[in-house]
Structures are given as structure tokens and as C-alpha cells.
Scaffold this active site. Structure first.
Site, PDB file in Angstrom:
ATOM      1  N   ALA A 111     -32.434 -29.683 -22.314  1.00 23.13           N
ATOM      2  CA  ALA A 111     -32.467 -28.990 -23.609  1.00 23.13           C
ATOM      3  C   ALA A 111     -32.408 -29.977 -24.778  1.00 23.13           C
ATOM      4  O   ALA A 111     -33.168 -29.868 -25.742  1.00 23.13           O
ATOM      5  CB  ALA A 111     -31.316 -27.989 -23.691  1.00 23.13           C
ATOM      6  N   GLU A 148     -30.804 -26.961  -1.497  1.00 19.30           N
ATOM      7  CA  GLU A 148     -31.730 -28.084  -1.697  1.00 19.30           C
ATOM      8  C   GLU A 148     -31.130 -29.385  -1.161  1.00 19.30           C
ATOM      9  O   GLU A 148     -31.831 -30.207  -0.559  1.00 19.30           O
ATOM     10  CB  GLU A 148     -32.078 -28.229  -3.183  1.00 19.30           C
ATOM     11  N   ALA A 195     -33.082 -25.227 -15.439  1.00 21.61           N
ATOM     12  CA  ALA A 195     -33.772 -26.255 -16.235  1.00 21.61           C
ATOM     13  C   ALA A 195     -34.924 -25.626 -17.015  1.00 21.61           C
ATOM     14  O   ALA A 195     -35.193 -25.985 -18.166  1.00 21.61           O
ATOM     15  CB  ALA A 195     -34.287 -27.355 -15.312  1.00 21.61           C
ATOM     16  N   LYS A 252     -43.546 -27.177  -6.197  1.00 23.24           N
ATOM     17  CA  LYS A 252     -42.297 -27.789  -6.669  1.00 23.24           C
ATOM     18  C   LYS A 252     -42.589 -29.127  -7.352  1.00 23.24           C
ATOM     19  O   LYS A 252     -42.032 -29.441  -8.406  1.00 23.24           O
ATOM     20  CB  LYS A 252     -41.342 -27.991  -5.488  1.00 23.24           C
TER      21      LYS A 252
END
Length: 403
Positions: free
Chosen positions: A16, A172, A316, A377
Site C-alpha cells: 500500500a 502456501e 495484497a 500465480k
């Protein structure tokens, strides 16, 4: 250097903060405002790649980008320091080594690990929190393998890895471990049947919020590569070498990693913001409640989805989109124009299950599996690099790993 221009201070160079800074340089002329970016380190790191650093499938340099390579230091003043507190009344930010005044403030300081008060977790588990903590995890795992055959009476449990939390990061990470552990076994001449990768989740199923078919695919993919799942196993305590679950059962391991929760940066509380579960529930414009010059973004903010009556997931993808609204609204404030409301554009979510496997959705409801999802991805990862630093950064840092 004193200036009469309004000063915009951005705290944090995560997704951000970096993107807001980048957008501000495009949307504002140098005469309109002074832009200052404050970050603890002189690099930005890909938070969504940290689990790969922790598993040793990529190195630390692959996961970080020097800030001055993508943000022009002639246009933006770069301050490398740690934030201590925001003084809203005086419009000042106290840093460890200095102090900054601001006219407009953007708080994008990212997350901190939340252990939910589980006994011993803070003291005994590793956290995938930043570059250094992630690198430490892999160094510890490799050390367990390196010393195993040199011990007089080696302990098989020392080779096992416990992953606390079956959410996005935990799964993950387990996928990357499934890639790396067999390689470590070959490197250190260890029977590949000895190490265990065990994912422990209190909920009845891993990956809460994901479609059942996708969850079933992820679970089977990881189980086929040796990952064990303990669902419905509430962690009561974390010992130095074990999770204590349910009615006192101990699950032993030489490496324990907690991925089970995050909260907003503790600076928010120190600075007197009203918090809900560690984050600030911001206005639709991303302004902090009751403030007309402080924006809060990324993992520090709850941004409400009016229709669903709950916050958008703190991803994200969301953080990058916050930057567009925030930079536009700062421009609007400077030019006395109306502010815009944040609208989330859901491009989907893909979870990596290792180098050549993944699953998820794109464009809200199209399901992807296997190599197709793994390719998507990589496209998602590369898109961020393209937005941040153009084709040059993709060529330098992009993911083009063959299957």
C-alpha cells in the site's frame, strides 16, 4: 530544507505504501506537495513471497526490491527510520532518530503476528513476519538437517516441521516445504521418510473461506507430497518442541512456525486510534474516522464491504487498490475536489501449493487448478512488479521459473 508546500508523509513501504507513493508522484506535480516515504529498511519486500524465503525455495534478495530503484529520491524524500508514534494533535510523527511534521499522513505500516494469547507461542514459535524472521526459519530448518547425522543418538522429531494455522500463508508455506524437504534429505543424506510436515488447524477445515472443491484439491495435492493435516486441533500451548492440542496431546517437532493470525501494527494503538481486533475501521474514503488528513491502508485497516456487511479480505490485492483511492483523495484534498469512495475490484485469489501447483479463482468465480493456476500465480506476482517498477523490474525480479 524548509518548504511552504504541503507535506505528505507515507509511513511504511509495503504494497500500500509503495504504490501510494508511486501514484502520488504521477498524480501531483512537484510544486503541489512534498512527498516523504518513511520505512525501517532501505528495501521493500514482497510479503506474499516470504513463505518461500522461510522454506528456502527462494533467497532473500529475490524477495526484496531497493526502494530507491523504483521511487525517485529526487522526487520523494526517503527516510529510513522506525516509527515510534503518531501525534495527531500536533500533526507530527515521532521516529526513533528524528521527528516529522505532516499536512497529510498515510499509515501503511503493515501487520504484526497475532498469537491470540496462546501460551508459549510468542516464546517458542517462529513467525513469517519480515525478511529477517523468514530467513531465520529456513536457517533453523537446515541446521536441524545438517546436525542430524552428526549426533550420537539423533532425534527423528527434530527433522519435523509444525505449521500452526491452515490459512493462506500456512498452506502456501506447507507447499514450499513439500518442495524443499526432499532436497534437504538428499543434501544431508537423510531418509526422506523421517521428516514430517504437519499443518495444525483449529477449524474443521483448512483454508476457511475457500470453495470446498478448491480446498479438497489443495489438501490432496499436499497430502500426496507428504504433508499431514490435523484439522479440528485447537492449540492449547506451544512448547519448545511441541504443540499441545485438544486434550493434552503433544505433536513434536524440531521447528515450529506460527502462521495462524495477524493484526494491524501496534503503532496504531500507541497513537490513540480506535481499534477493532487490532485495526482501524476506516471511512469509505479510507480516511481514519474523525480525521480529515489521515489515511489508513493495507493490513492496518478494515475497509467495509457495504453489501456483505463485513470487511474486505486484507490481501495484497486490496492494499494495492487502496493506493489508487488514497492517492486520488489526497490530490482531491489538495485541489478542493470531492473525495471518492473505495470500490474493491476482486480479481480473484490464487494460492500456491509449490513450484508447479496451485489453486484458486480468477474473475470472482472461475476456478483454476494445477499448472494453469501456478502460471496465473506467477502472472499475479509479476503484475505487481510491473506496476511498481515497469518491465525492467520484472526482468530483474520476476518469476519465470520453469515447471
Amino acid at each position: 530544507m524548509s518548504t511552504n508546500k504541503p507535506r505528505i508523509v507515507v509511513l511504511g513501504a509495503g504494497y500500500a505504501g509503495m504504490m501510494t507513493t508511486k501514484q502520488l508522484t504521477k498524480k501531483l506535480s512537484p510544486d503541489e506537495a512534498e512527498i516523504v516515504l518513511v520505512n525501517k529498511h532501505n528495501y521493500h519486500y514482497q510479503t506474499t513471497w516470504l513463505h518461500e524465503v522461510a522454506a528456502g525455495t527462494i533467497n532473500t534478495n529475490q524477495a526484496r526490491v531497493m526502494i530507491s530503484d523504483v521511487i525517485d529520491p529526487n522526487r520523494v524524500r526517503l527516510v529510513y527510520d522506525s516509527v515510534v508514534k503518531v501525534n495527531k494533535d500536533e500533526q507530527k510523527v515521532k521516529l526513533e532518530n528524528s521527528e516529522l511534521t505532516y499536512d497529510y499522513l498515510v499509515i501503511a505500516l503493515g501487520f504484526e503476528t497475532n498469537t491470540f494469547g496462546i501460551k508459549g507461542m510468542k516464546e517458542n514459535a517462529f513467525f513469517i513476519q519480515d525478511i529477517d524472521s523468514s530467513r531465520q526459519i529456513f536457517e533453523h530448518i537446515e541446521y536441524q538437517f545438517a546436525k542430524y547425522n552428526n549426533e550420537e543418538s539423533p532425534n527423528e522429531d527434530s527433522l519435523s516441521i509444525l505449521v500452526g494455522g491452515g490459512g493462506f500463508t500456512g498452506i502456501e508455506f506447507a507447499g514450499e516445504l513439500a518442495e524443499k524437504v526432499p532436497k534437504l534429505c538428499r543434501k544431508y543424506d537423510i531418509d526422506p521418510n523421517l521428516p514430517k510436515i504437519i499443518n495444525v488447524e483449529a477449524a474443521p477445515s483448512i483454508l476457511p473461506g475457500f470453495d470446498e472443491e478448491l480446498v479438497a484439491y489443495a489438501k490432496k495435492s499436499l497430502e500426496d507430497r507428504g504433508v499431514e493435516f490435523r484439522e479440528g486441533a485447537k492449540i492449547a500451548e506451544c512448547k519448545e518442541d511441541a504443540f499441545v492440542v485438544n486434550e493434552g496431546e503433544e505433536i513434536k517437532a524440531g521447528t515450529i512456525v506460527w502462521t495462524g493470525g495477524v493484526t494491524g501494527n501496534s503503532i496504531l494503538k500507541k497513537s490513540g486510534f480506535e481499534l477493532t481486533k487490532g485495526k482501524v475501521t476506516v471511512e469509505d474514503t479510507l480516511l481514519a474516522p474523525g480525521e480529515d488528513n489521515i489515511f489508513i491502508l493495507g493490513d492496518c485497516a478494515w475497509v467495509m464491504d457495504k453489501e456483505a456487511r463485513r470487511p474486505y479480505p486484507p490481501t495484497a490485492q486490496s492494499a494495492m487498490q487502496h493506493a489508487g483511492t488514497c492517492s486520488s483523495n489526497i490530490k482531491a484534498l489538495l485541489r478542493n475536489e470531492p473525495l471518492e469512495e473505495f470500490v474493491f475490484d476482486n480479481k480473484g485469489t490464487v494460492a500456491s501449493l509449490g513450484k508447479s501447483d496451485a489453486m484458486g479463482t480468477v474473475f470472482e468465480d472461475k476456478k483454476l487448478y494445477g499448472k494453469t493456476a501456478a502460471s496465473m500465480k506467477k502472472v499475479i506476482d509479476n503484475r505487481w512488479l510491473l506496476l511498481l517498477g515497469g518491465p525492467k523490474l520484472i526482468l530483474k525480479k520476476g518469476k519465470f521459473r520453469p515447471f
